[in-house]
Design an enzyme around this catalytic site. Structure first.
Site, PDB file in Angstrom:
ATOM      1  N   HIS A   1       3.003  12.442 -33.623  1.00 42.20           N
ATOM      2  CA  HIS A   1       1.830  11.568 -33.549  1.00 42.20           C
ATOM      3  C   HIS A   1       2.122  10.188 -32.948  1.00 42.20           C
ATOM      4  O   HIS A   1       1.654   9.148 -33.458  1.00 42.20           O
ATOM      5  CB  HIS A   1       1.212  11.406 -34.948  1.00 42.20           C
ATOM      6  CG  HIS A   1      -0.270  11.168 -34.923  1.00 42.20           C
ATOM      7  ND1 HIS A   1      -0.833   9.900 -34.874  1.00 42.20           N
ATOM      8  CD2 HIS A   1      -1.309  12.021 -34.978  1.00 42.20           C
ATOM      9  CE1 HIS A   1      -2.144   9.987 -34.899  1.00 42.20           C
ATOM     10  NE2 HIS A   1      -2.484  11.278 -34.961  1.00 42.20           N
TER      11      HIS A   1
ATOM     12  N   ASP B   1      -8.183  17.455 -37.976  1.00 43.50           N
ATOM     13  CA  ASP B   1      -6.820  17.057 -37.635  1.00 43.50           C
ATOM     14  C   ASP B   1      -5.937  17.106 -38.879  1.00 43.50           C
ATOM     15  O   ASP B   1      -6.389  16.789 -39.992  1.00 43.50           O
ATOM     16  CB  ASP B   1      -6.793  15.631 -37.074  1.00 43.50           C
ATOM     17  CG  ASP B   1      -7.301  15.565 -35.640  1.00 43.50           C
ATOM     18  OD1 ASP B   1      -7.740  16.618 -35.116  1.00 43.50           O
ATOM     19  OD2 ASP B   1      -7.275  14.463 -35.057  1.00 43.50           O
TER      20      ASP B   1
ATOM     21  N   HIS C   1     -10.744  15.300 -40.953  1.00 46.11           N
ATOM     22  CA  HIS C   1      -9.331  15.427 -41.288  1.00 46.11           C
ATOM     23  C   HIS C   1      -9.156  16.264 -42.553  1.00 46.11           C
ATOM     24  O   HIS C   1     -10.056  16.320 -43.403  1.00 46.11           O
ATOM     25  CB  HIS C   1      -8.689  14.046 -41.495  1.00 46.11           C
ATOM     26  CG  HIS C   1      -8.549  13.250 -40.235  1.00 46.11           C
ATOM     27  ND1 HIS C   1      -9.609  12.605 -39.627  1.00 46.11           N
ATOM     28  CD2 HIS C   1      -7.459  12.993 -39.451  1.00 46.11           C
ATOM     29  CE1 HIS C   1      -9.194  11.986 -38.534  1.00 46.11           C
ATOM     30  NE2 HIS C   1      -7.890  12.201 -38.408  1.00 46.11           N
TER      31      HIS C   1
ATOM     32  N   HIS D   1      -1.318  18.812 -31.658  1.00 43.29           N
ATOM     33  CA  HIS D   1      -1.701  17.412 -31.874  1.00 43.29           C
ATOM     34  C   HIS D   1      -0.480  16.508 -31.722  1.00 43.29           C
ATOM     35  O   HIS D   1      -0.403  15.444 -32.341  1.00 43.29           O
ATOM     36  CB  HIS D   1      -2.322  17.262 -33.276  1.00 43.29           C
ATOM     37  CG  HIS D   1      -3.013  15.968 -33.540  1.00 43.29           C
ATOM     38  ND1 HIS D   1      -3.709  15.254 -32.579  1.00 43.29           N
ATOM     39  CD2 HIS D   1      -3.124  15.231 -34.696  1.00 43.29           C
ATOM     40  CE1 HIS D   1      -4.225  14.169 -33.102  1.00 43.29           C
ATOM     41  NE2 HIS D   1      -3.879  14.111 -34.394  1.00 43.29           N
TER      42      HIS D   1
END
Length: 340
Positions: A207, A152, A302, A203
């Site tokens: 966020h 991510d 990540h 994504h």
């Protein structure tokens, strides 16, 4: 029978010279009358005409006589001629025949012998197969020894260069999920991900928590992120999506599906993002991931650094994670290849 015109002596029964002469004269008279008499040509005897003979059929019919102010005369028989062509009307006087107003015609539809499939549970607009709808995928549906490494990107890009270099060195595929904000902040990092052949998924844009967002806000998040990421990579993020924080409801999944995305959660979270605060190390991250090994495992890592201590444990642990899976006989897949 006596010949016509003969004169005989009552005494001897022989033709006398005078009788013969008279007979010859009479025969000539009769002959001349026959040639010049007014016959009708119908086979009916007239003065000096031929005797009636039913076997004679006239070859022509006498012309019909019509009354007129003058002497009777034959009615002229018309002669057949080819009809002369009618003159073409001049352009100034030409009028087309009356007809229905002209209408544009559509081409006839092409016929196909293949029936059109009925709509399934997935909408045609979304393109998400029915088998993938309604779920946030935690494990890939396979019995093969393969795992999917996923990263991510929503904070910093501190670990991007190291991660990409390791994947290249081991020739291993991975899948990246980045926010629209990340793509706008670090376009070169996102471009390098795509240039290396790794899929880049959606994504969200900034966020947020989807369960705390309205349907309209969720659609805006998806659309804005898609626009920013595709502008850098040159390719759509669909159908790859990951929920921010992993937070979602069934209604959120339905909205994401309708937008053309398949949400992918994870089988194991490396927790490398926590940094040193939880007592983690790069080796601890590696062991946590390998302990969860199973066919179809999805690994969450990540590309950023912990904002407090600046550690990049996931990037640091990645070589050991790849070698550990390979030692157990596992291969690697990216999610776009897996879903087709």
């Amino acid at each position: 029978m006596r010949p016509s015109g003969a004169r005989f002596s009552r005494d001897t029964g022989r033709r006398t010279p005078l009788a013969a002469a008279l007979g010859l004269a009479l025969g000539l008279e009769l002959l001349l009358g026959a040639c010049s008499g007014p016959g009708t040509g119908t086979g009916t005897a007239g003065p000096g005409g031929p005797a009636e003979n039913p076997g004679i059929v006239p070859t022509e019919t006498a012309p019909t006589l019509v009354a007129s102010s003058g002497p009777l005369a034959p009615k002229p028989v018309p002669t057949a001629h080819a009809a002369a062509p009618e003159p073409s009307p001049s352009p100034s006087t030409t009028r087309p025949p009356s007809a229905a107003p002209a209408t544009a015609t559509e081409p006839a539809p092409s016929l196909s012998t293949t029936p059109t499939p009925a709509p399934g549970p997935s909408s045609a607009a979304s393109g998400v197969p029915a088998a993938w709808r309604g779920q946030d995928v935690e494990v890939l549906p396979t019995s093969s020894n393969v795992v999917a490494l996923t990263f991510d990107g929503g904070g910093s890009d501190a670990g991007v260069a190291s991660v990409l270099a390791t994947l290249d060195r081991y020739d291993v595929p991975a899948t990246f999920f980045v926010t629209g904000a990340f793509a706008r902040a670090y376009p070169e990092a996102v471009r390098l991900m795509a240039a290396a052949g790794h899929p880049v998924g959606n994504h969200s844009d900034t966020h947020p928590s989807f369960p705390d967002s309205t349907n309209s806000e969720i659609r805006d998040q998806l659309g804005s992120a898609e626009a920013s990421i595709a502008a850098v990579t040159g390719r759509s993020t669909k159908p790859l999506f990951r929920f921010p924080f992993g937070a979602r409801t069934p209604a959120d999944i339905a909205i994401v599906n309708d937008a053309g995305y398949i949400p992918f959660r994870w089988t194991v979270d490396s927790l490398g993002w926590q940094g040193t605060a939880k007592g983690l190390t790069a080796d601890g991250v590696r062991q946590r991931v390998l302990d969860a090994a199973r066919p179809g495992e999805i690994v969450l890592m990540h590309v950023g650094a912990n904002p407090d201590d600046g550690t990049t444990f996931d990037a640091d642990a990645l070589p050991g994670i790849i070698e550990g899976f390979q030692a157990m006989g596992y291969g690697f897949v990216n999610l776009r290849e897996f879903v087709g």
